[in-house]
Design a protein around this motif. Structure first.
Motif, short mmCIF file in Angstrom:
data_model
loop_
_atom_site.label_atom_id
_atom_site.label_comp_id
_atom_site.label_asym_id
_atom_site.label_seq_id
_atom_site.Cartn_x
_atom_site.Cartn_y
_atom_site.Cartn_z
N ASP A 60 0.82 -1.22 0.00
CA ASP A 60 0.00 0.00 0.00
C ASP A 60 0.85 1.27 0.00
O ASP A 60 0.34 2.36 0.25
N MET A 69 3.02 2.16 2.14
CA MET A 69 3.31 2.66 3.47
C MET A 69 4.82 2.61 3.69
O MET A 69 5.44 1.55 3.61
N ALA A 76 1.02 7.28 5.50
CA ALA A 76 0.33 6.50 4.47
C ALA A 76 0.12 7.27 3.18
O ALA A 76 0.08 6.67 2.10
N SER A 77 -0.02 8.59 3.26
CA SER A 77 -0.31 9.38 2.06
C SER A 77 0.95 10.01 1.46
O SER A 77 0.83 10.91 0.61
#
Length: 285
Positions: A211, A213, A225-226
């Motif tokens: 993802d 991360m 996370a973003s």
């Protein structure tokens, strides 16, 4: 014309496995403590000659290579990263690794070999105007066809956040890091806006899950996370988009070994020698 969204995804180069080498025990300490650029920069500022720096780093490097070669049994070892450009490095390496059971190669232009390999990787997939961004812990290397540019990290503005050191509670360091990476990319693209990129390769100096991360490094952005979407949004990329291949910087360094005609054999141990040591294993299958 309908714009195409820039879409990031975790890229796994075939046959390349990242190795955690930064904490390898060497001479009673972890490898990053004895084989990293913080002390090199301090000694440079103090006027220490490049050959003396090479002599200091070669024993822990040779010990690390001996341990990793015994563990992974490669057919060759391959080194990239800025520390491999120190004065006298090739001669000292030859002497220090003469007893190893496999040859050890240094990448051509070691500091830039990964970012150039990233370009070739995307070109091999059919992209005509790719851009590669290799985020190191001391600088960002950006490349497109015929052009390479370096953006140095300002350590007074983005100070290193080491293992166990608390991160700013307000998270301003994350915002500053996003601004640094996005600013480097937007500046680089603006220098020649005639050809819009059709694909990006983004290498980060940390572990990455599926993802995107990020794990730990001295930027302190682990758990953000973003991070990647924020970088892309702030970079002001062209409306016409494409894929964004995101990977670890040691994996990208291993791509340069894959594309070096000197390096033969099935298994190649790759080490990137920069602010901290990174590693990957290339298995051609």
């Amino acid at each position: 014309m309908t714009s195409v969204r820039w879409s990031p995804s975790r890229h796994h180069p075939p046959g390349i496995t990242p190795l955690e080498v930064w904490n390898l025990p060497v001479f009673g300490r972890e490898l990053w403590e004895v084989l990293g650029s913080p002390w090199v920069e301090e000694d440079r500022r103090a006027g220490v000659a490049g050959t003396a720096l090479t002599a200091r780093m070669m024993p822990p490097l040779a010990e690390a290579l001996a341990l990793l070669v015994a563990r992974h049994v490669p057919d060759a070892a391959y080194l990239s990263g800025g520390l491999a450009e120190l004065d006298g490095f090739q001669a000292a390496l030859n002497e220090a690794t003469a007893a190893l059971p496999c040859p050890v190669y240094i990448a051509p232009t070691p500091r830039f070999a990964p970012v150039h390999a990233g370009l070739r990787m995307l070109e091999a997939q059919g992209f005509h105007a790719p851009v590669c961004v290799d985020v190191g812990q001391t600088s960002i290397k950006c490349a497109r066809h015929g052009v390479t540019r370096v953006f140095e990290r300002d350590l007074s503005h983005l100070p290193p956040l080491f293992i166990g050191q608390p991160r700013p509670e307000d998270g301003h360091h994350i915002r500053d890091i996003v601004a640094f990476i996005a600013g480097a990319l937007s500046t680089f693209l603006a220098e020649d806006a005639r050809t819009a990129p059709d694909a990006l390769c983004l290498a980060l100096p940390c572990p990455l899950d599926e993802d995107l991360m990020p794990g730990g490094c001295t930027y302190g952005f682990e758990g953000a996370a973003s991070l990647v979407p924020d970088i892309l949004a702030r970079a002001g990329l062209p409306d016409t988009g494409g894929p964004v291949f995101v990977l670890n910087d040691a994996e990208l360094a291993a791509e340069s070994a894959r594309r070096d005609a000197r390096v033969t054999g099935q298994r190649v141990l790759c080490m990137s020698l920069g602010f901290g040591p990174g590693g990957a294993l290339l298995d051609r299958g």
